[in-house]
Design an enzyme around this catalytic site. Structure first.
Site, PDB file in Angstrom:
ATOM      1  N   SER A  78       0.815  -1.190  -0.001  1.00  0.00           N
ATOM      2  CA  SER A  78       0.163  -0.050   0.168  1.00  0.00           C
ATOM      3  C   SER A  78       0.804   1.341   0.114  1.00  0.00           C
ATOM      4  O   SER A  78       0.165   2.310  -0.173  1.00  0.00           O
ATOM      5  CB  SER A  78      -1.051   0.026   1.084  1.00  0.00           C
ATOM      6  OG  SER A  78      -0.281   0.154   2.274  1.00  0.00           O
ATOM      7  N   LYS A 116       0.150   4.138   7.019  1.00  0.00           N
ATOM      8  CA  LYS A 116      -0.456   4.753   5.827  1.00  0.00           C
ATOM      9  C   LYS A 116      -0.132   6.085   6.095  1.00  0.00           C
ATOM     10  O   LYS A 116       0.544   6.657   7.301  1.00  0.00           O
ATOM     11  CB  LYS A 116      -2.123   4.821   6.146  1.00  0.00           C
ATOM     12  CG  LYS A 116      -2.452   3.236   6.255  1.00  0.00           C
ATOM     13  CD  LYS A 116      -2.748   2.917   4.553  1.00  0.00           C
ATOM     14  CE  LYS A 116      -3.351   1.662   4.494  1.00  0.00           C
ATOM     15  NZ  LYS A 116      -2.543   0.359   4.771  1.00  0.00           N
TER      16      LYS A 116
END
Length: 161
Positions: A78, A116
């Protein structure tokens, strides 16, 4: 069997993470300038995974170490647009808060950990992947705890024999 070596990437401050990396090599990456830091386990760069502590160590250049530094192995894709890939080891500076847009290790509901970009919005928090094929995660502020910010990357690479 191919030889494995590590590339060390240090984050330069005040730049977007995708452009912030400088390679440490030469005198900075020689054995006499390496120090051991705790490698505490893995962090998901994808769907959050359960937090599991480990007690290994990893050797990194002293320039990458501050006072509350530790490392986590990345699992997932990600964060590829920030030059963080599956299998990399990220160097984390322990902090309890993050600026808008910072790349952070975040604990969700006291059990799952993910890597993230963190954005504070009116309705709560958005955990944004750095991979256009992956969706953001939306949570309430009370659902997350910032554990630290990414300060460096150790990339293990194989040398052709």
């Amino acid at each position: 069997m191919p030889e494995v070596y590590a590339r060390f990437l240090l984050r330069r401050p005040n730049l977007p993470l995708a452009e912030a990396w400088i390679h440490l090599d030469g005198p900075d990456a020689t054995d006499e300038h390496l120090v051991d830091i705790p490698l505490l386990g893995s962090v998901s760069a994808g769907l959050p995974i359960e937090a599991c502590l480990d007690s290994a160590t990893i050797r990194v250049p002293g320039r990458m170490v501050r006072r509350n530094t530790y490392a986590l192995r990345v699992r997932g894709n990600s964060m590829i647009d920030c030059n963080i890939f599956d299998g990399d080891v990220i160097i984390i500076e322990r902090q309890e808060s993050a600026e808008n847009g910072e790349t952070a290790v975040v604990m969700i509901n006291n059990q799952e950990v993910t890597l993230k970009k963190l954005y504070i919005e009116k309705s709560g928090v958005r955990l944004q992947p750095a991979n256009e094929r992956m969706a953001p995660i939306y949570l309430k502020n009370s659902d997350i705890q910032v554990l630290g910010l990414v300060m460096g990357v150790v990339r293990q690479e194989e040398l052709a024999a």
